[in-house]
Design an enzyme around this catalytic site. Structure first.
Site, PDB file in Angstrom:
ATOM      1  N   SER A  85      18.589  37.979 -20.897  1.00 26.70           N
ATOM      2  CA  SER A  85      19.152  36.624 -20.932  1.00 26.70           C
ATOM      3  C   SER A  85      18.115  35.557 -21.255  1.00 26.70           C
ATOM      4  CB  SER A  85      19.804  36.284 -19.585  1.00 26.70           C
ATOM      5  OG  SER A  85      20.697  37.288 -19.196  1.00 26.70           O
TER       6      SER A  85
HETATM    7  N1  SAH Z   1      19.349  40.754 -16.300  1.00 27.92           N
HETATM    8  C1  SAH Z   1      19.140  41.630 -17.429  1.00 27.92           C
HETATM    9  C2  SAH Z   1      20.242  41.431 -18.421  1.00 27.92           C
HETATM   10  C3  SAH Z   1      20.749  42.707 -18.963  1.00 27.92           C
HETATM   11  S1  SAH Z   1      22.209  42.605 -19.934  1.00 27.92           S
HETATM   12  C4  SAH Z   1      17.761  41.389 -18.015  1.00 27.92           C
HETATM   13  O1  SAH Z   1      17.058  40.482 -17.533  1.00 27.92           O
HETATM   14  O2  SAH Z   1      17.331  42.117 -18.895  1.00 27.92           O
HETATM   15  C5  SAH Z   1      23.419  43.260 -18.827  1.00 27.92           C
HETATM   16  C6  SAH Z   1      23.233  44.665 -18.388  1.00 27.92           C
HETATM   17  O3  SAH Z   1      24.386  45.024 -17.634  1.00 27.92           O
HETATM   18  C7  SAH Z   1      23.118  45.690 -19.510  1.00 27.92           C
HETATM   19  O4  SAH Z   1      21.932  46.407 -19.368  1.00 27.92           O
HETATM   20  C8  SAH Z   1      24.340  46.599 -19.296  1.00 27.92           C
HETATM   21  O5  SAH Z   1      24.105  47.958 -19.604  1.00 27.92           O
HETATM   22  C9  SAH Z   1      24.608  46.409 -17.831  1.00 27.92           C
HETATM   23  N2  SAH Z   1      25.955  46.739 -17.377  1.00 27.92           N
HETATM   24  C10 SAH Z   1      27.149  46.505 -17.993  1.00 27.92           C
HETATM   25  N3  SAH Z   1      28.171  46.954 -17.233  1.00 27.92           N
HETATM   26  C11 SAH Z   1      27.609  47.494 -16.112  1.00 27.92           C
HETATM   27  C12 SAH Z   1      28.133  48.114 -14.942  1.00 27.92           C
HETATM   28  N4  SAH Z   1      29.446  48.288 -14.738  1.00 27.92           N
HETATM   29  N5  SAH Z   1      27.260  48.551 -13.998  1.00 27.92           N
HETATM   30  C13 SAH Z   1      25.933  48.393 -14.165  1.00 27.92           C
HETATM   31  N6  SAH Z   1      25.378  47.808 -15.246  1.00 27.92           N
HETATM   32  C14 SAH Z   1      26.199  47.363 -16.201  1.00 27.92           C
END
Ligand code: SAH
Length: 221
Positions: free
Chosen positions: A71
């Site tokens: 993000s």
């Molecule tokens: N806060 C993270 C943002 C990652 S993007 C950072 O700083 O890098 C969101 C993430 O949520 C992705 O890696 C995706 O694989 C994960 N995600 C999506 N659905 C999910 C679920 N049901 N359970 C766990 N992770 C999930």
């Protein structure tokens, strides 16, 4: 290298990181000093793929593996500030991704449980977090749309993927007076909501418009 090691002689990105904190965060109204301090220390470039290193401190999200994104710094700061953490809390993060926000949570809270559906991302994040010496973090592979019952309840929950509505399991796993930040809405655009659990019921407030990757799972998309 440790996360406390942000002296210019050991970290070539220290200057860029300080500028990010001043111009993208403080200047736009982020005032929680614990959040600003954590973001001035955690080396965001370590969580970004090699090819994007030079953009690590830019004012935008960055692609990571598995078609996901890390993000924008401002959205991370808004989310962390809204949780109003003091350092004593047990926190659940849903969507570990790169592990960048996990690292920040580890600095501003007592203990962090982070759940990620892709094992590749979870293991990558674990490796960097360990290398930085952040050991109050536990990364779990699984469907975080149902929370993580094993370590509940949580004083705070931070969801970093967009949900169609607030998953009931997450509300159930939040402590009384606990806070949750979650992007809610259709997959193309959402609102970042702050939810406080009062007398067992959610009280919601909208923080910002935002666009996150979807929460894929039983209580997500
Ligand atoms: N806060 C993270 C943002 C990652 S993007 C950072 O700083 O890098 C969101 C993430 O949520 C992705 O890696 C995706 O694989 C994960 N995600 C999506 N659905 C999910 C679920 N049901 N359970 C766990 N992770 C999930």
């Amino acid at each position: 290298m440790s996360w406390t090691d942000s002296a210019p002689e050991t970290d070539p990105y220290a200057g860029e990181r300080r500028r990010m904190v001043e111009s993208q965060l403080r200047h736009r109204g982020i005032h929680d000093e614990r959040v600003l301090d954590a973001m001035a220390r955690i080396p965001r470039h370590c969580f970004v793929p090699e090819d994007f290193r030079s953009q690590a401190y830019g004012d935008h999200p960055i692609p990571i593996a598995e078609n996901q994104t890390i993000s924008q710094p401002f959205i991370v700061a808004v989310s962390l500030q809204a949780l109003a953490l003091t350092g004593s809390e047990s926190v659940l993060e849903v969507g570990t991704g790169s592990g960048y926000q996990t690292a920040l949570l580890a600095v501003v809270a007592r203990i962090v449980y982070s759940i990620e559906r892709y094992a590749t991302l979870a293991h990558g994040a674990e490796t960097i977090l360990a290398r930085l010496g952040l050991n109050n973090v536990r990364v779990v592979v699984g469907d975080g749309s149902r929370g993580l019952r094993e370590f509940a309840p949580y004083d705070a929950i931070l969801v970093s993927a967009a949900a169609p509505s607030v998953p009931q399991s997450l509300l159930d796993q939040l402590s009384e007076n606990g806070r949750m930040v979650i992007p809610v809405g259709p997959t193309h655009a959402q609102e970042l909501e702050l939810i406080r659990k009062q007398d067992g019921k959610p009280v919601a407030q909208t923080l910002e418009g935002c666009r996150f990757v979807p929460l894929i799972g039983a209580e997500g998309y």
